[in-house]
Write an enzyme that holds these catalytic residues in place. Sequence first.
Site, PDB file in Angstrom:
ATOM      1  CE  LYS A 111      -1.330  -4.669   2.690  1.00  0.00           C
ATOM      2  NZ  LYS A 111      -1.600  -5.905   1.962  1.00  0.00           N
TER       3      LYS A 111
ATOM      4  CB  SER B  26      -3.029   2.168  10.666  1.00  0.00           C
ATOM      5  OG  SER B  26      -2.837   1.261   9.582  1.00  0.00           O
TER       6      SER B  26
ATOM      7  CB  THR C 171      -0.957   0.022   1.223  1.00  0.00           C
ATOM      8  OG1 THR C 171      -1.314   1.381   1.500  1.00  0.00           O
ATOM      9  CG2 THR C 171      -0.324  -0.550   2.458  1.00  0.00           C
TER      10      THR C 171
ATOM     11  CE1 TYR D  18      -3.588  -3.521   5.203  1.00  0.00           C
ATOM     12  CE2 TYR D  18      -3.907  -1.152   5.097  1.00  0.00           C
ATOM     13  CZ  TYR D  18      -3.726  -2.360   4.463  1.00  0.00           C
ATOM     14  OH  TYR D  18      -3.671  -2.420   3.087  1.00  0.00           O
ATOM     15  CG  HIS D  19      -1.352   1.679   6.378  1.00  0.00           C
ATOM     16  ND1 HIS D  19      -2.439   2.183   7.053  1.00  0.00           N
ATOM     17  CD2 HIS D  19      -1.681   1.724   5.066  1.00  0.00           C
ATOM     18  CE1 HIS D  19      -3.381   2.528   6.174  1.00  0.00           C
ATOM     19  NE2 HIS D  19      -2.956   2.255   4.962  1.00  0.00           N
TER      20      HIS D  19
HETATM   21  N1  LIG Z   1      -8.977  -2.081  -1.695  1.00  0.00           N
HETATM   22  C1  LIG Z   1      -8.090  -1.116  -1.569  1.00  0.00           C
HETATM   23  O1  LIG Z   1      -8.398   0.062  -1.697  1.00  0.00           O
HETATM   24  C2  LIG Z   1      -6.638  -1.479  -1.303  1.00  0.00           C
HETATM   25  C3  LIG Z   1      -5.685  -0.460  -1.355  1.00  0.00           C
HETATM   26  C4  LIG Z   1      -4.347  -0.786  -1.121  1.00  0.00           C
HETATM   27  C5  LIG Z   1      -3.994  -2.092  -0.840  1.00  0.00           C
HETATM   28  N2  LIG Z   1      -4.953  -3.059  -0.797  1.00  0.00           N
HETATM   29  C6  LIG Z   1      -4.532  -4.431  -0.499  1.00  0.00           C
HETATM   30  O2  LIG Z   1      -5.051  -5.303  -1.466  1.00  0.00           O
HETATM   31  C7  LIG Z   1      -5.399  -6.571  -0.876  1.00  0.00           C
HETATM   32  C8  LIG Z   1      -6.849  -6.895  -1.199  1.00  0.00           C
HETATM   33  O3  LIG Z   1      -7.683  -5.859  -0.661  1.00  0.00           O
HETATM   34  P1  LIG Z   1      -9.255  -5.919  -0.759  1.00  0.00           P
HETATM   35  O4  LIG Z   1      -9.758  -4.533  -0.706  1.00  0.00           O
HETATM   36  O5  LIG Z   1      -9.641  -6.819  -1.882  1.00  0.00           O
HETATM   37  O6  LIG Z   1      -9.608  -6.604   0.639  1.00  0.00           O
HETATM   38  P2  LIG Z   1     -10.689  -7.750   0.951  1.00  0.00           P
HETATM   39  O7  LIG Z   1     -10.723  -7.878   2.436  1.00  0.00           O
HETATM   40  O8  LIG Z   1     -11.969  -7.494   0.249  1.00  0.00           O
HETATM   41  O9  LIG Z   1      -9.996  -9.034   0.322  1.00  0.00           O
HETATM   42  C9  LIG Z   1      -9.041  -9.810   0.983  1.00  0.00           C
HETATM   43  C10 LIG Z   1      -9.508 -11.253   0.926  1.00  0.00           C
HETATM   44  O10 LIG Z   1      -8.506 -12.088   1.514  1.00  0.00           O
HETATM   45  C11 LIG Z   1      -9.148 -13.041   2.332  1.00  0.00           C
HETATM   46  N3  LIG Z   1      -8.186 -13.469   3.350  1.00  0.00           N
HETATM   47  C12 LIG Z   1      -7.628 -12.712   4.335  1.00  0.00           C
HETATM   48  N4  LIG Z   1      -6.819 -13.483   5.079  1.00  0.00           N
HETATM   49  C13 LIG Z   1      -6.874 -14.730   4.569  1.00  0.00           C
HETATM   50  C14 LIG Z   1      -6.267 -15.968   4.931  1.00  0.00           C
HETATM   51  N5  LIG Z   1      -5.488 -16.080   6.012  1.00  0.00           N
HETATM   52  N6  LIG Z   1      -6.515 -17.060   4.143  1.00  0.00           N
HETATM   53  C15 LIG Z   1      -7.343 -16.973   3.063  1.00  0.00           C
HETATM   54  N7  LIG Z   1      -7.961 -15.827   2.693  1.00  0.00           N
HETATM   55  C16 LIG Z   1      -7.729 -14.719   3.457  1.00  0.00           C
HETATM   56  C17 LIG Z   1     -10.357 -12.325   2.902  1.00  0.00           C
HETATM   57  O11 LIG Z   1     -11.364 -13.218   3.343  1.00  0.00           O
HETATM   58  C18 LIG Z   1     -10.806 -11.461   1.720  1.00  0.00           C
HETATM   59  O12 LIG Z   1     -11.767 -12.116   0.927  1.00  0.00           O
HETATM   60  C19 LIG Z   1      -5.115  -6.435   0.602  1.00  0.00           C
HETATM   61  O13 LIG Z   1      -3.852  -6.972   0.890  1.00  0.00           O
HETATM   62  C20 LIG Z   1      -5.106  -4.943   0.825  1.00  0.00           C
HETATM   63  O14 LIG Z   1      -4.285  -4.601   1.902  1.00  0.00           O
HETATM   64  C21 LIG Z   1      -6.268  -2.778  -1.018  1.00  0.00           C
END
Ligand SMILES: NC(=O)c1ccc[n+]([C@@H]2O[C@H](COP(=O)([O-])OP(=O)(O)OC[C@H]3O[C@@H](n4cnc5c(N)ncnc54)[C@H](O)[C@@H]3O)[C@@H](O)[C@H]2O)c1
Length: 386
Positions: free
Chosen positions: A185, A179, A144, A181-182
């Site tokens: 990462k 945070s 991120t 969370y960040h």
């Molecule tokens: N959506 C955004 O705006 C954004 C921005 C920057 C980074 N990201 C990163 O992109 C990735 C996806 O984000 P997203 O928005 O799709 O989130 P999301 O929560 O919708 O998707 C993540 C998926 O991973 C699954 N998951 C988590 N831990 C797991 C585990 N131990 N085993 C199996 N499945 C697991 C969750 O159930 C979920 O379905 C994340 O790593 C997030 O940090 C997202």
Amino acid sequence: MRILILGGDGYLGWPTAMALAAEGHEVLTIDNYLRRLLAERTRSQALMRNPDLQERAEIFAAAGGPKIRVAIGDCANYLFLSRVVAEFQPEAAIHYAEQPSAPYSMIGFDEARLTLNNNLNTTFNLIWAVLERAPDCHIVKLGTMGEYGTPKIDIEEGWIEIEHAGRKDKFLFPRQAGSLYHTTKVLDTDLLWFYVRSSGLRVTDLMQGPVYGLSTAETDLDKRLMPNFHYDDIFGTVVNRFLVQAIAGIPLTVYGKGGQTRGYLNLRDTLQCVRLAIQNPVKRGELRILNQFTETLSVNDIALRVRAAAARLDLEVRVDHVANPRKEAEDHYYNPKNSGLLELGLKPSLMTEDVLTAMLRELVPYRHEIDLKKVRPRVSWSGGAR
Ligand SMILES: NC(=O)c1ccc[n+]([C@@H]2O[C@H](COP(=O)([O-])OP(=O)(O)OC[C@H]3O[C@@H](n4cnc5c(N)ncnc54)[C@H](O)[C@@H]3O)[C@@H](O)[C@H]2O)c1
């Protein structure tokens, strides 16, 4: 290619699975529904009901899409993940499987520990599963832009050359996340960099900004294929919250002064970026870091754009500045670079009034499902949950 998607039930994972399968790749997705579980626990359920992953794969196939394979299991369980990797022999693995909410990670000890354990273990297990079972696989990891924080200098793409006492060297760009969370990462990036150096892993780490958007070419086949849409203060991003507040007829909640500036991108552009990363793999022993966003906007900019888009649908929108529950600069320098993906061929689609109006139109039919208790800030950086 054989492509493994970790976190395939998620907001980004599901549209990615459909898009890559539609291009002819063999796709296997893994998820353990952690996102759905945590959303239930925090009363942050999505606005529309999303069929489970198996059902979605069936709906996609029935609409004429190619087969998407599904494995339900926990990527933090090494035996499970290494078995899947050994059997499937992926050429690329896209790692989305993390707990992605900053507010969730700041609620208290249990939520912080879950975020830390889950995110580091899924990354660590993927690294080892690839090293032991499919060492040539290209890992495409979602990081991120929040890893960098908001330094008073320009943000480079992952690396910085430093001159010290007359000598120069290249290092990871300094990271100072806002945070827990960040911070996970940041730790992920360090883990990946260590195994790239020590064991010749091949990795692309995508420093992504907040993503917005509901539709992709494949979701147009059937509305039930739309990704999850969360609009609450814990799992919803600022764009989603503002759109829902506009529809509900309540003021947009800008945190503090609203000068917080970040790099945003459309969901369709995330799909392009991930596709470009896979099509242009790095060699063994290389960590490529790309800043993944298409435009920088402040929270105030987004509020104004949502207000203008809503006006087109005769929705009158007020903007309120509420006490900021986060610890963050509200007025700051921000100049991140993002040339890497553009050079690979990314064609950005920006957050125009047309795009926001189209999202509002998609959401209006769900107006009666909106739970207003979910949109005010419930988690404070200084005191956990309210
Ligand atoms: N959506 C955004 O705006 C954004 C921005 C920057 C980074 N990201 C990163 O992109 C990735 C996806 O984000 P997203 O928005 O799709 O989130 P999301 O929560 O919708 O998707 C993540 C998926 O991973 C699954 N998951 C988590 N831990 C797991 C585990 N131990 N085993 C199996 N499945 C697991 C969750 O159930 C979920 O379905 C994340 O790593 C997030 O940090 C997202």
